[in-house]
Design an enzyme around this catalytic site. Structure first.
Site, PDB file in Angstrom:
ATOM      1  CD  GLU A  24      53.951  56.374  59.033  1.00 14.73           C
ATOM      2  OE1 GLU A  24      54.893  55.647  59.373  1.00 14.73           O
ATOM      3  OE2 GLU A  24      53.467  56.368  57.874  1.00 14.73           O
TER       4      GLU A  24
ATOM      5  CB  CYS B 275      56.670  58.722  57.838  1.00 14.25           C
ATOM      6  SG  CYS B 275      55.675  58.503  56.345  1.00 14.25           S
TER       7      CYS B 275
ATOM      8  CB  ALA C 190      39.624  23.660  40.922  1.00 13.58           C
TER       9      ALA C 190
ATOM     10  NE  ARG D 103      42.483  34.339  38.317  1.00 14.37           N
ATOM     11  CZ  ARG D 103      41.965  33.861  37.191  1.00 14.37           C
ATOM     12  NH1 ARG D 103      41.228  34.663  36.428  1.00 14.37           N
ATOM     13  NH2 ARG D 103      42.178  32.614  36.834  1.00 14.37           N
TER      14      ARG D 103
ATOM     15  CB  THR E 180      47.863  26.076  31.792  1.00 21.53           C
ATOM     16  OG1 THR E 180      48.158  24.966  32.627  1.00 21.53           O
ATOM     17  CG2 THR E 180      46.614  26.770  32.308  1.00 21.53           C
TER      18      THR E 180
ATOM     19  CG  ASP F  30      42.934  25.051  30.493  1.00 23.30           C
ATOM     20  OD1 ASP F  30      42.557  24.078  29.812  1.00 23.30           O
ATOM     21  OD2 ASP F  30      43.338  24.966  31.663  1.00 23.30           O
TER      22      ASP F  30
ATOM     23  NE  ARG G   3      36.354  35.994  33.355  1.00 22.35           N
ATOM     24  CZ  ARG G   3      37.369  35.138  33.500  1.00 22.35           C
ATOM     25  NH1 ARG G   3      38.619  35.537  33.307  1.00 22.35           N
ATOM     26  NH2 ARG G   3      37.139  33.877  33.835  1.00 22.35           N
TER      27      ARG G   3
ATOM     28  CB  THR H  26      53.698  25.018  36.072  1.00 25.77           C
ATOM     29  OG1 THR H  26      53.931  24.912  34.669  1.00 25.77           O
ATOM     30  CG2 THR H  26      54.243  26.351  36.572  1.00 25.77           C
ATOM     31  CG  LEU H  27      50.203  24.363  40.127  1.00 27.30           C
ATOM     32  CD1 LEU H  27      48.838  23.728  39.901  1.00 27.30           C
ATOM     33  CD2 LEU H  27      50.133  25.394  41.252  1.00 27.30           C
TER      34      LEU H  27
END
Length: 349
Positions: free
Chosen positions: A52, A88, A158, A188, A200, A204, A211, A290-291
């Site tokens: 506003e 506002c 994936a 991200r 992970t 990994d 990036r 975890t997922l």
């Protein structure tokens, strides 16, 4: 349809603040006089002027006299409290804007209904609920934090064409293609934080950053129950804010914060209960256990599953959704991203 047209413009403006205003909501505002837009604005940066304010300041000097006979469209109820900026609602009253059209009510306790009431008491004509569903969807992250006491949770993984997310052992395999990776890194840049489990992080050694292109870096969150991860991993490089959830101690050094959490029967609930409160959105990127813990607990709002052309024949089985409705499908070369929404997502008590 006039009100809807200008409210849609508010939504378009608000989206310009994606990734820059959290934990505040994205808001857009438009000032209209006799069918002519005389001012536009959006909340551009957390801690900066609200939509506003930017909208009113955008009105040219030769149009200032039109404020007293204009209509202000705003996608979210104007604030009525002093935070990082003044209310506002007071600014609208001071500028004698006679008509205000609001997309949806703000559920934040210091605002909810108070901004609307302040405008009405000042004699301003107020209309609420124009494109309400669209305005709430715009700020799904903000409303989830306010109403469900937790971040908006996005699952992402994936998987191979035969349903695995990683081979059994050995060299790491990048399943998704470059187009999908760019898509993920853009995501991200738009969300507050990204989380992975111990395995992970260890196997990994992910950077968990953005990036590709512009945008902020998410807060990295890693579950490391016994604080056993080696300090040479990317997550300890100090390049961005990092939170290590563990069962041992609280400490802080070099942009890395160790937060001790209580051991609970439900991992997902334990994790969410110990996150910093300024996190409105959280991407869960792995691993499979975890997922699955978030899926089984019903603590997820959106899932992005990237199906790839690869065949692994054996390995770590991909998580299994037990609910969810497909809301979008994106084909990126030979990868297919299916987006699910969980209409039965749980609140965190």
């Amino acid at each position: 349809m006039t009100d809807e047209k200008y409210m849609q413009r508010c939504i378009e403006l608000a989206q310009k603040g994606m990734g820059s205003v959290s934990p505040n909501p994205m808001v857009g505002a438009v000032l209209v006089h006799d069918g002519l837009i005389i001012g536009e604005g959006w909340h551009q940066q957390y801690g900066g002027p609200h939509a506003e304010v930017n909208c009113i300041n955008a009105v040219a000097e030769e149009h200032q006299h039109l404020l007293a006979s204009s209509t202000l469209y705003v996608s979210l109820e104007p604030c009525a409290h002093y935070g990082k900026t003044p209310p506002c609602a007071d600014l609208i009253v001071t500028n004698r804007i006679p008509n205000v059209v609001i997309g949806c009510v703000d559920s934040f306790s210091q605002v909810s209904g108070k901004g609307i009431e302040k405008l009405k008491v000042a004699g301003i004509n107020v209309k609420v609920g124009v494109l309400e569903d669209e305005c709430r969807l715009l700020n799904k992250r903000f409303f989830t934090r306010q109403e469900n006491n937790r971040p908006y949770i996005i699952l992402k993984w994936a998987e191979s064409n035969d349903g695995f997310i990683a081979p059994l052992k050995g060299k790491r395999v990048m399943l998704s293609n470059t187009f999908s990776q760019i898509w993920v890194h853009k995501m991200r840049s738009e969300e507050d934080a990204i989380l992975v489990g111990y395995n992970t992080a260890l196997q990994d050694n992910p950077q968990l950053n953005n990036r590709y292109g512009k945008g902020k870096q998410p807060i990295r969150i890693v579950i490391d129950p016994q604080m056993a991860l080696l300090q040479n991993l990317h997550i300890f490089d100090g390049a961005q804010q990092t939170v290590i959830l563990n069962y041992k101690e609280d400490k802080e050094e070099a942009n890395v914060h160790w937060i001790k959490m209580e051991q609970t029967e439900n991992l997902a609930e334990g994790v969410l209960s110990h996150l910093p409160k300024n996190i409105n959105s959280l991407i869960i990127e792995g691993g499979s256990k975890t997922l699955q813990s978030f899926i089984d607990a019903g603590l997820w709002d959106e899932a992005n599953i990237i199906k790839t052309k690869h065949q692994l024949f054996a390995g770590t089985v991909a998580p299994k959704l037990n609910t969810g409705t497909i809301i979008n499908e994106i084909n990126l070369n030979e990868d297919k991203i299916t987006v699910y929404r969980n209409a039965n997502a749980r609140k965190l008590s």
